[in-house]
Scaffold this motif. Structure first.
Motif, PDB file in Angstrom:
ATOM      1  N   UNK A  90       0.828  -1.207   0.000  1.00  0.00           N
ATOM      2  CA  UNK A  90       0.000   0.000   0.000  1.00  0.00           C
ATOM      3  C   UNK A  90       0.862   1.257   0.000  1.00  0.00           C
ATOM      4  N   UNK A  91       1.923   1.232   0.788  1.00  0.00           N
ATOM      5  CA  UNK A  91       2.823   2.393   0.843  1.00  0.00           C
ATOM      6  C   UNK A  91       3.412   2.684  -0.526  1.00  0.00           C
ATOM      7  N   UNK A  92       3.903   1.662  -1.189  1.00  0.00           N
ATOM      8  CA  UNK A  92       4.473   1.836  -2.521  1.00  0.00           C
ATOM      9  C   UNK A  92       3.433   2.372  -3.504  1.00  0.00           C
ATOM     10  N   UNK A  93       2.226   1.867  -3.394  1.00  0.00           N
ATOM     11  CA  UNK A  93       1.154   2.264  -4.313  1.00  0.00           C
ATOM     12  C   UNK A  93       0.701   3.694  -4.067  1.00  0.00           C
ATOM     13  N   UNK A  94       0.694   4.114  -2.813  1.00  0.00           N
ATOM     14  CA  UNK A  94       0.232   5.469  -2.459  1.00  0.00           C
ATOM     15  C   UNK A  94       1.260   6.558  -2.775  1.00  0.00           C
ATOM     16  N   UNK A  95       2.503   6.182  -2.998  1.00  0.00           N
ATOM     17  CA  UNK A  95       3.557   7.163  -3.238  1.00  0.00           C
ATOM     18  C   UNK A  95       3.200   8.073  -4.424  1.00  0.00           C
ATOM     19  N   UNK A  96       3.279   9.374  -4.203  1.00  0.00           N
ATOM     20  CA  UNK A  96       3.019  10.342  -5.261  1.00  0.00           C
ATOM     21  C   UNK A  96       1.571  10.685  -5.475  1.00  0.00           C
ATOM     22  N   UNK A  97       0.667  10.042  -4.740  1.00  0.00           N
ATOM     23  CA  UNK A  97      -0.763  10.315  -4.912  1.00  0.00           C
ATOM     24  C   UNK A  97      -1.161  11.586  -4.171  1.00  0.00           C
ATOM     25  N   UNK A  98      -2.025  12.367  -4.808  1.00  0.00           N
ATOM     26  CA  UNK A  98      -2.559  13.546  -4.149  1.00  0.00           C
ATOM     27  C   UNK A  98      -3.691  13.200  -3.205  1.00  0.00           C
ATOM     28  N   UNK A  99      -4.416  12.111  -3.520  1.00  0.00           N
ATOM     29  CA  UNK A  99      -5.530  11.675  -2.681  1.00  0.00           C
ATOM     30  C   UNK A  99      -5.775  10.190  -2.894  1.00  0.00           C
ATOM     31  N   UNK A 100      -6.300   9.529  -1.869  1.00  0.00           N
ATOM     32  CA  UNK A 100      -6.644   8.115  -1.979  1.00  0.00           C
ATOM     33  C   UNK A 100      -8.071   7.896  -1.498  1.00  0.00           C
ATOM     34  N   UNK A 101      -8.697   6.901  -2.088  1.00  0.00           N
ATOM     35  CA  UNK A 101     -10.020   6.446  -1.658  1.00  0.00           C
ATOM     36  C   UNK A 101      -9.852   5.085  -1.009  1.00  0.00           C
ATOM     37  N   UNK A 102     -10.230   4.980   0.261  1.00  0.00           N
ATOM     38  CA  UNK A 102     -10.043   3.727   0.986  1.00  0.00           C
ATOM     39  C   UNK A 102     -11.377   3.097   1.357  1.00  0.00           C
ATOM     40  N   UNK A 103     -11.370   1.799   1.386  1.00  0.00           N
ATOM     41  CA  UNK A 103     -12.500   1.027   1.902  1.00  0.00           C
ATOM     42  C   UNK A 103     -11.968  -0.302   2.406  1.00  0.00           C
ATOM     43  N   UNK A 104     -12.744  -0.951   3.252  1.00  0.00           N
ATOM     44  CA  UNK A 104     -12.373  -2.280   3.738  1.00  0.00           C
ATOM     45  C   UNK A 104     -13.167  -3.304   2.941  1.00  0.00           C
ATOM     46  N   UNK A 105     -12.500  -4.159   2.180  1.00  0.00           N
ATOM     47  CA  UNK A 105     -13.222  -5.125   1.353  1.00  0.00           C
ATOM     48  C   UNK A 105     -13.959  -6.145   2.209  1.00  0.00           C
ATOM     49  N   UNK A 106     -15.010  -6.748   1.659  1.00  0.00           N
ATOM     50  CA  UNK A 106     -15.760  -7.751   2.414  1.00  0.00           C
ATOM     51  C   UNK A 106     -14.959  -9.030   2.598  1.00  0.00           C
ATOM     52  N   UNK A 107     -15.289  -9.758   3.645  1.00  0.00           N
ATOM     53  CA  UNK A 107     -14.692 -11.077   3.867  1.00  0.00           C
ATOM     54  C   UNK A 107     -15.733 -11.966   4.532  1.00  0.00           C
ATOM     55  N   UNK A 108     -15.673 -13.237   4.243  1.00  0.00           N
ATOM     56  CA  UNK A 108     -16.563 -14.197   4.895  1.00  0.00           C
ATOM     57  C   UNK A 108     -15.762 -15.233   5.679  1.00  0.00           C
ATOM     58  N   UNK A 109     -14.464 -14.966   5.862  1.00  0.00           N
ATOM     59  CA  UNK A 109     -13.618 -15.970   6.492  1.00  0.00           C
ATOM     60  C   UNK A 109     -12.915 -15.494   7.760  1.00  0.00           C
ATOM     61  N   UNK A 110     -13.152 -14.261   8.170  1.00  0.00           N
ATOM     62  CA  UNK A 110     -12.466 -13.734   9.354  1.00  0.00           C
ATOM     63  C   UNK A 110     -12.916 -14.466  10.614  1.00  0.00           C
ATOM     64  N   UNK A 111     -11.967 -14.765  11.487  1.00  0.00           N
ATOM     65  CA  UNK A 111     -12.312 -15.395  12.772  1.00  0.00           C
ATOM     66  C   UNK A 111     -12.622 -14.356  13.838  1.00  0.00           C
ATOM     67  N   UNK A 112     -12.156 -13.133  13.626  1.00  0.00           N
ATOM     68  CA  UNK A 112     -12.515 -11.981  14.474  1.00  0.00           C
ATOM     69  C   UNK A 112     -12.721 -10.823  13.504  1.00  0.00           C
ATOM     70  N   UNK A 113     -13.942 -10.676  13.019  1.00  0.00           N
ATOM     71  CA  UNK A 113     -14.236  -9.770  11.904  1.00  0.00           C
ATOM     72  C   UNK A 113     -13.914  -8.322  12.250  1.00  0.00           C
ATOM     73  N   UNK A 114     -14.321  -7.880  13.424  1.00  0.00           N
ATOM     74  CA  UNK A 114     -14.087  -6.489  13.814  1.00  0.00           C
ATOM     75  C   UNK A 114     -12.589  -6.181  13.857  1.00  0.00           C
ATOM     76  N   UNK A 115     -11.821  -7.088  14.417  1.00  0.00           N
ATOM     77  CA  UNK A 115     -10.373  -6.872  14.504  1.00  0.00           C
ATOM     78  C   UNK A 115      -9.723  -6.917  13.125  1.00  0.00           C
ATOM     79  N   UNK A 116     -10.239  -7.775  12.249  1.00  0.00           N
ATOM     80  CA  UNK A 116      -9.711  -7.853  10.886  1.00  0.00           C
ATOM     81  C   UNK A 116      -9.927  -6.524  10.166  1.00  0.00           C
TER      82      UNK A 116
END
Length: 297
Positions: free
Chosen positions: A58-84
């Motif tokens: 992520x750090x490498x990808x964000x380099x030089x960006x003026x702005x980023x759009x972030x979201x947390x992708x869905x998952x159905x396999x987390x054992x502690x979803x909130x912490x994930x």
């Protein structure tokens, strides 16, 4: 300007990217799948293939960006979803700080003002808190309401039992709901204007309805007049989700979220900070979209 968009070719990320590209911006779309590269490049964007669980990527990808759009992708396999979810937020914070990004539009949720008791949205609250610890970074948290698309999970219930329902039932136009297209429009607005400073939140809602109205409108669209919305107990909802194949952790969190919706606490802050205008896509519009998916399923 260079933008980095998390979310691959998803329901919000793709239209955001298309809008930014159409106005002459440089866009990099993060995807976890190499097979998406050609489609992303056909849009006029660059593809960055990697995982949001990898802070160095992520750090490498964000380099030089003026702005980023972030979201947390869905998952159905987390054992502690909130912490994930919280962990993904920490990865974003590390990458934003290390890369020097100054503007972030973060997709959160209605109910994210609450520190607990709202299922997976509790994780999004933690993401907001983590990002808000960054200094010198301007952050706009988008808090959309319940997505219309969540109603597609009712299709088997309609076909097998002739009902819609969940462990919440909301009366008197007190159920805020939104289409991903309206969320994408709001996100693109924020990303192009970049006129926000500090840390703030924006609620995004397309319509305010009751669950009975949802069932009635969808019932009419699929030629099932009188289709009812049925309230399920938490136990019934949990058993139904388990029967549909969800693991305990995911079902437990969805039940907790539904209970928060039913009690009204999930939307309390929304009503206190009601937006001046709502989105374009109303329940009657979505009902037509639902009918097409229903027909094809």
């Amino acid at each position: 300007m260079k933008y980095v968009i998390i979310g691959s070719l998803g329901n919000t990320s793709k239209p955001i990217s298309i809008k930014l590209i159409s106005t002459g911006n440089e866009v990099t779309i993060v995807t976890s799948r190499k097979e998406n590269i050609k489609t992303i490049e056909a849009l006029g964007a660059a593809a960055a293939v990697g995982s949001v669980e990898d802070a160095d990527f992520l750090t490498d990808t964000f380099m030089g960006a003026g702005a980023v759009f972030t979201l947390v992708p869905p998952t159905l396999s987390a054992t502690d979803w909130k912490s994930w979810i919280e962990g993904i937020g920490k990865n974003y914070a590390k990458a934003i700080e290390a890369s020097g990004v100054k503007f972030v539009v973060n997709l959160s949720s209605i109910g994210a003002d609450l520190p607990g008791g709202v299922g997976p949205v509790t994780g999004l609250h933690r993401v907001e808190e983590t990002l808000n610890k960054l200094t010198g970074v301007n952050i706009k948290h988008l808090r959309p309401a319940y997505f219309y698309f969540n109603l597609f999970s009712n299709i088997p219930l309609i076909k097998n039992a002739g009902i819609m329902g969940s462990n919440f039932a909301i009366k008197e136009k007190k159920f805020p709901i939104v289409h991903p297209d309206d969320v994408a429009i709001a996100a693109a607005e924020e990303l192009m204007r970049l006129d926000f400073s500090g840390h703030s939140a924006r609620y995004i809602v397309g319509d305010e309805v009751s669950t009975d109205e949802i069932a009635a409108e969808i019932g009419g669209a699929i030629d099932k007049p009188g289709l009812p919305w049925v309230y399920f107990t938490n136990e019934q909802a949990f058993d139904g989700m388990k029967g549909a194949g969800l693991q305990d952790e995911i079902a437990k969190n969805y039940v907790e979220m539904g209970d928060a919706i039913n009690s009204g606490k999930m939307s309390e802050d929304y009503w206190k900070h009601h937006p001046d205008t709502l989105g374009k896509i109303k329940l009657v519009d979505f009902a037509k979209e639902f009918a097409q998916i229903y027909k094809e399923s």
